[in-house]
Motif scaffolding. Structure first.
Motif, PDB file in Angstrom:
ATOM      1  N   ARG A  96       0.831  -1.212   0.000  1.00  0.00           N
ATOM      2  CA  ARG A  96       0.000   0.000   0.000  1.00  0.00           C
ATOM      3  C   ARG A  96       0.859   1.252   0.000  1.00  0.00           C
ATOM      4  N   GLU A 100       0.643   4.014  -3.004  1.00  0.00           N
ATOM      5  CA  GLU A 100       0.274   5.400  -2.725  1.00  0.00           C
ATOM      6  C   GLU A 100       1.442   6.348  -2.884  1.00  0.00           C
ATOM      7  N   GLN A 121       0.824   1.200  14.152  1.00  0.00           N
ATOM      8  CA  GLN A 121      -0.309   2.126  14.188  1.00  0.00           C
ATOM      9  C   GLN A 121      -1.641   1.405  14.089  1.00  0.00           C
ATOM     10  N   ASN A 122      -1.589   0.097  13.948  1.00  0.00           N
ATOM     11  CA  ASN A 122      -2.824  -0.659  13.809  1.00  0.00           C
ATOM     12  C   ASN A 122      -3.488  -0.814  15.162  1.00  0.00           C
ATOM     13  N   LYS A 123      -4.795  -0.635  15.210  1.00  0.00           N
ATOM     14  CA  LYS A 123      -5.512  -0.809  16.476  1.00  0.00           C
ATOM     15  C   LYS A 123      -5.366  -2.244  16.975  1.00  0.00           C
ATOM     16  N   VAL A 124      -5.388  -3.180  16.021  1.00  0.00           N
ATOM     17  CA  VAL A 124      -5.271  -4.583  16.400  1.00  0.00           C
ATOM     18  C   VAL A 124      -3.873  -4.832  16.943  1.00  0.00           C
ATOM     19  N   PRO A 343      -9.245  -5.817   2.980  1.00  0.00           N
ATOM     20  CA  PRO A 343      -8.921  -5.417   4.351  1.00  0.00           C
ATOM     21  C   PRO A 343      -7.716  -6.189   4.850  1.00  0.00           C
ATOM     22  N   LEU A 344      -7.044  -5.646   5.809  1.00  0.00           N
ATOM     23  CA  LEU A 344      -5.837  -6.288   6.287  1.00  0.00           C
ATOM     24  C   LEU A 344      -6.133  -7.579   7.013  1.00  0.00           C
ATOM     25  N   PHE A 345      -7.304  -7.655   7.598  1.00  0.00           N
ATOM     26  CA  PHE A 345      -7.590  -8.854   8.371  1.00  0.00           C
ATOM     27  C   PHE A 345      -8.915  -9.440   7.966  1.00  0.00           C
ATOM     28  N   GLU A 348     -10.130 -11.990  13.330  1.00  0.00           N
ATOM     29  CA  GLU A 348      -9.346 -11.398  14.419  1.00  0.00           C
ATOM     30  C   GLU A 348      -8.238 -12.344  14.815  1.00  0.00           C
TER      31      GLU A 348
ATOM     32  N   TYR B  81      -5.797   5.155   9.480  1.00  0.00           N
ATOM     33  CA  TYR B  81      -6.896   5.928  10.063  1.00  0.00           C
ATOM     34  C   TYR B  81      -6.741   7.439   9.857  1.00  0.00           C
ATOM     35  N   ASP B  98     -13.521  -1.974  11.185  1.00  0.00           N
ATOM     36  CA  ASP B  98     -12.599  -0.938  11.646  1.00  0.00           C
ATOM     37  C   ASP B  98     -11.240  -1.204  11.016  1.00  0.00           C
ATOM     38  N   PHE B  99     -10.967  -0.626   9.860  1.00  0.00           N
ATOM     39  CA  PHE B  99      -9.747  -0.916   9.130  1.00  0.00           C
ATOM     40  C   PHE B  99      -8.838   0.283   9.059  1.00  0.00           C
ATOM     41  N   THR B 100      -7.545  -0.006   8.911  1.00  0.00           N
ATOM     42  CA  THR B 100      -6.570   1.078   8.901  1.00  0.00           C
ATOM     43  C   THR B 100      -6.631   1.915   7.632  1.00  0.00           C
ATOM     44  N   GLN B 101      -7.176   1.344   6.557  1.00  0.00           N
ATOM     45  CA  GLN B 101      -7.088   2.048   5.279  1.00  0.00           C
ATOM     46  C   GLN B 101      -8.200   3.061   5.068  1.00  0.00           C
ATOM     47  N   THR B 625     -13.138  -5.819  13.197  1.00  0.00           N
ATOM     48  CA  THR B 625     -12.593  -5.599  11.869  1.00  0.00           C
ATOM     49  C   THR B 625     -13.420  -6.266  10.786  1.00  0.00           C
TER      50      THR B 625
END
Lengths: 352, 626
Positions: A96, A100, A121-124, A343-345, A348, B81, B98-101, B625
């Motif tokens: 990504r 970008e 920086q990921n919430k997860v 999406p990244l995930f 979970e 985010y 809830d994704f980072t992108q 997510t």
């Protein structure tokens, strides 16, 4: 007891058509990916470009083509952490970043650093570690910029000979340099190398150069001369022949991995070091014969074209599926349309 | 075809027949045409759209660049985010989660408004103004828009206004006249499920092509952070042909499109007949006491006030009375405010106490000269000055503020990220400051320490995402020494704060009620810093420990034992907190209203449901997510 080793392989090739050298034109890579994945748990959804604990990415930007490989450290499985999550997320994030344009072609370490920072920086709460190798082809300057952290690596073959090769970075046997995110409190115990510790290099490439990027699985099972033999067979520059060559390398490596009587470079090295014990933290069970029963790898084959042809190659690249009939069945590459959501995930992370 | 031209008798009837035939056909065609158009335009009138002939090609584009925004959740220089994710094609849609992108704003719901650090709302805010956040997007090609689609991927419903600008942000020679038109305005909604949706309200027709779109959002009804993935602008390159029977829907807001109502009226006044005060021709208004008319007029919004001033001399007197302008919010009119209109308001604002110029003045609308002349006249009594996202501000403006507003107690410079760091030095002259918001500014350590040295009355300080401060431990120690009356402190994303600074803060600022330490990754629970905090701050009402992966059960238990006033707690993303300590907390803190346990691996949905059932007053948030 047989050793349980998981490898990842990534083979990327840049084959440049034998056209006249015009320095003004932008070089590019056409890639096809291959891989083997061994599914430990069938239920886990595997994302595209992720084979077992290994992940890779190919990304194009108008200034550069970028390939990346990450080999997830399997030891995390013993602590309830899925090792593929870290490597896959790292590769997705780097992809990504490139798409970008948040990178400098001359600094692949920058991509790695930014990618690692974004993971934090990921919430997860991500856990795990992986090696990483990133190769950037700067289109205009015709230079290849590389960085390698750990025991994945790359080869550059020109005229049937290896002209550049990366070095493995290891702390000790089977413990490569690795980017990691550790659970709180375990930071002192878990190996964590900074992206700045990666080896970087830059050099010119010419039309006709073959760039091969792979994780340690390939080099551990197949010595250089065998790889070179296969690469020499590659004559034309179209996608199909590249894919075929990659396929044959893959098959060979896979066969060697499963061959109980073959002394792979990895086994040789292990025996040379007199290693047949168990180190619970960093390596897996070893046996005197050092046989690997699982091979996991991803293969990307690339071809360099001039801009007039690059669009056709892009479609070929996107249509590439990496299906092999032995061992695991790696998923095919998803079609990259504007409406596709990645999406990244998809699930979970497993909790401790 | 007049019959008189028929030369022969044989042709005459034929020509007549032919002409009649033609006449009938034409009439029929025109009648059906009229009827058809009338039908379609009636439909158009009913639906509020135009009936156009489809001739031009529709262009569909994603946003090319994010130009400006009021806030976001993520870090500066990150792509997780942050608002920059709104440009380009979607990454997540149609998935939800809830994704980072995605692009995420800093706040949601009413939680921040409930805090003591939130300023009271300004009087005279028009009921139609709901916007709390905004984002401006530039597209590649200017088009006449037919649709604007916002792809919302999590907790949709925040968009309250879509506007378009006549300026092309990529053009080399920007025109002097910049117009903003409202394409659509609505109320904040509460969508029942947090699932992704494509939001595409019907928009007004524009008379100019645009490639600069502004979205304004209000998340106050939402249960969690809204997340936006992409924006699609559909439009036509050529100007659409208007149908003959177009009846534009008359929008009352259109009446306020002109600048006139903010101008000082030069209208002629009614001549008094006999010169007596009693009968000035104002009807019963002549009999009402002055104060009563003032009270009536105090309920009008600013444009209405200005219009009323143009009606007669009496109302002109009332509407120009400085007592009507003790609080002035020009934020709802940001698109139309410029130096001239600010100048006209000057004479009325001599008693101004609270001024809101947030979002105004961009792209040259306000300049230093206009601002400074206004402040020199009206700054004397100023107590509160809101200058959020005021990109016209420069060092000279801050100097003027420090000179003309000696009694200033509240200053908000949120997201003034183009303000040079040297400008902040002037703030230290405002020694009576009680509330200072510097979210997302480029203030540096020297200026910060200087401010803390002199502004010892500080009650509320917001240093969220101030990335240019090198060592937060030093800043926080200074706070602990100089600003002992501090009640709320926002250190969101202050990356190098350690337990040393936090320990000093806990000891020095005993009155602290709100503390936001979200994403401060250098704080380690093993140092005991959170427990120390809990023991020393009994008045704690809000504590955010978002994404601090080290928060553990002992921290929660210490909070339960020492902070009975706790209302808001965010412990997103820790693996070390179990449901038992949360239970203790919920029992010990009866005033708890918000508990965010998103991505806490030991607290799954079942536990959340159970706890919500046992403690129904607490909103327990668990983001996902997928």
């Amino acid at each position: 007891m047989l050793s349980v080793l998981s490898y990842g392989r990534l083979v990327a090739r840049a084959v440049l058509g034998g056209l006249s050298q015009t320095d003004g034109r932008d070089y590019s890579l056409v890639t096809a990916s291959y891989g083997f994945g061994k599914d430990f748990r069938k239920g886990i959804l595997k994302k595209g470009m992720c084979y077992g604990d290994d992940a890779c990415f190919i990304a194009r930007h108008k200034s550069a083509d970028v390939l990346g490989v990450a080999d997830g450290v399997g030891g995390w499985r013993d602590y309830g952490v899925d090792p593929s999550q870290f490597s896959a997320t790292l590769m997705r994030t780097c992809e990504r970043l490139v798409k970008e344009g948040r990178f400098t072609p001359s600094s692949p370490v920058g991509i790695l650093t930014s990618g690692y920072y974004e993971l934090l920086q990921n919430k997860v709460p991500l856990l795990g570690s992986s090696t990483a190798c990133i190769v950037v082809l700067d289109r205009q300057s015709h230079q290849l910029h590389t960085c390698n952290l750990g025991d994945s690596g790359f080869l550059v073959v020109r005229g049937g000979e290896v002209v550049h090769r990366s070095d493995e970075q290891q702390h000790y046997f089977n413990t490569p340099f690795q980017l990691s995110i550790a659970p709180p409190g375990a930071e002192g115990v878990v190996l964590s190398d900074s992206p700045e510790a990666a080896d970087s290099s830059s050099f010119d490439v010419q039309l006709g150069d073959i760039i091969l990027t792979a994780s340690d699985g390939l080099f551990d099972n197949m010595p250089d001369y065998m790889i070179l033999q296969e690469l020499k067979k590659l004559k034309s520059t179209n996608y199909d022949s590249i894919q075929q060559t990659a396929q044959s390398i893959a098959k060979q490596a896979h066969e060697l991995a499963y061959d109980p009587n073959y002394m792979s470079p990895f086994a040789q090295f292990a025996c040379d070091n007199g290693l047949n014990g168990e180190n619970p933290m960093t390596s897996r069970c070893c046996c005197p014969l050092w046989q690997s029963t699982q091979t996991e790898y991803v293969m990307i084959v690339g071809t360099v074209y001039f801009p007039s042809q690059s669009s056709a190659c892009l479609q070929l690249r996107r249509a590439a599926s990496s299906r092999m009939d032995c061992g695991g069945t790696p998923p095919s590459l998803p079609p990259l349309t504007a409406k596709t959501c990645r999406p990244l995930f998809s699930a979970e992370s497993a909790s401790i | 075809l007049s019959p008189s031209h028929a030369p022969q008798k044989r042709v005459f009837p034929m020509l007549t027949l032919l002409s009649m035939f033609y006449y009938i056909c034409l009439r029929r065609r025109s009648r059906s045409g009229t009827r058809g158009e009338a039908l379609s335009s009636r439909r158009a009138v009913e639906s509020g759209q135009r009936a156009a002939l489809p001739v031009s090609v529709e262009v569909e584009q994603y946003a090319k660049e994010v130009l400006d925004f009021s806030s976001h959740y993520g870090s500066e220089n990150s792509m997780s985010y942050t608002m920059w994710n709104l440009a380009g094609s979607p990454n997540v849609y149609p998935s939800s989660g809830d994704f980072t992108q995605t692009a995420v704003f800093r706040a949601y719901g009413t939680w921040w408004e409930q805090c003591a650090s939130a300023p009271p709302p300004f009087r005279r805010t028009p009921k139609s103004f709901h916007s709390q956040d905004y984002i401006e997007l530039a597209f590649e090609e200017p088009v006449y828009p037919t649709a604007v689609e916002v792809l919302e991927t999590y907790h949709p419903g925040a968009i309250v206004q879509i506007m378009a600008c006549s300026l092309n942000p990529f053009s080399q020679n920007p025109p002097a006249d910049v117009r903003w038109e409202v394409l659509w305005a609505g109320e904040p909604t509460k969508v029942l499920t947090p699932q992704a949706r494509q939001f595409s309200p019907s928009i007004k027709q524009l008379s100019f092509p645009t490639n600069l779109i502004r979205l304004e959002a209000n998340s106050s009804l939402l249960k969690y952070y809204t997340e936006l993935d992409a924006v699609i602008l559909r439009g036509q390159r050529e100007r659409p042909i208007l149908s003959l029977y177009k009846m534009p829907r008359i929008d009352i807001c259109d009446l306020s499109d002109s600048d006139d109502e903010l101008l000082d009226p030069g209208a002629s006044f009614r001549q008094t007949g006999d010169g007596k005060h009693m009968n000035l021709g104002n009807g019963y208004f002549d009999r009402l006491p002055y104060e009563l008319i003032q009270l009536i007029v105090s309920h009008l919004t600013l444009p209405d006030l200005c219009r009323l001033a143009q009606t007669c001399k009496l109302f002109h007197q009332h509407c120009s009375d400085p007592l009507q302008y003790t609080q002035l919010s020009l934020q709802p009119y940001w698109a139309r405010l410029n130096d001239t209109s600010l100048g006209y308001l000057q004479s009325r604002c001599t008693l101004l106490q609270r001024l809101n110029l947030s979002w105004t003045g961009s792209r040259g609308a306000l300049t230093f000269s206009g601002f400074s002349s206004f402040m020199k006249v009206c700054g004397g009594n100023l107590v509160c000055l809101e200058l959020s996202c005021c990109h016209f501000l420069n060092e000279a403006c801050l100097e003027v503020i420090s000179q003309t507003c000696p009694g200033l107690q509240e200053l908000n410079l949120s997201s003034c990220d183009r303000l040079h760091h040297q400008a902040f030095m002037h703030i230290s002259k405002l020694t009576r400051l009680r509330r200072l918001v510097l979210y997302r500014t480029k203030i540096e350590q020297t200026a910060m320490l200087s401010i803390l040295t002199f502004c010892t009355e500080l009650r509320h300080l917001n240093l969220g995402s101030c990335v240019m401060i090198e060592d937060y431990d030093v800043v926080v120690s200074m706070l602990a020494v100089r600003c002992r009356l501090l009640r709320s402190l926002d250190l969101w994303r202050c990356r190098n704060l350690t337990e040393r600074g936090l320990a000093e803060l806990a000891v020095g600022c005993r009155l602290l009620e709100e503390l936001d330490l979200g994403w401060c990754s250098t704080l380690q629970s093993s140092s005991g810093c959170f427990q120390h905090l809990a023991r020393n701050l009994p008045r704690l009402r809000k504590l955010f420990l978002t994404a601090n992966r080290t928060v553990c059960d002992s921290d929660i238990e210490e909070l339960a034992a020492n902070c009975p006033a706790l209302q808001h707690l965010d412990i997103l993303g820790t693996r070390m907190v179990s449901s038992s300590s949360l239970r203790k907390l919920l029992q010990a803190c009866p005033k708890l209203l918000l508990l965010d346990v998103s991505f806490c691996s030991q607290v799954d949905a079942r536990i959340v449901q159970e706890l919500s059932g046992l403690f129904p007053n607490v909103a327990i948030k668990k983001s996902f997510t997928q």
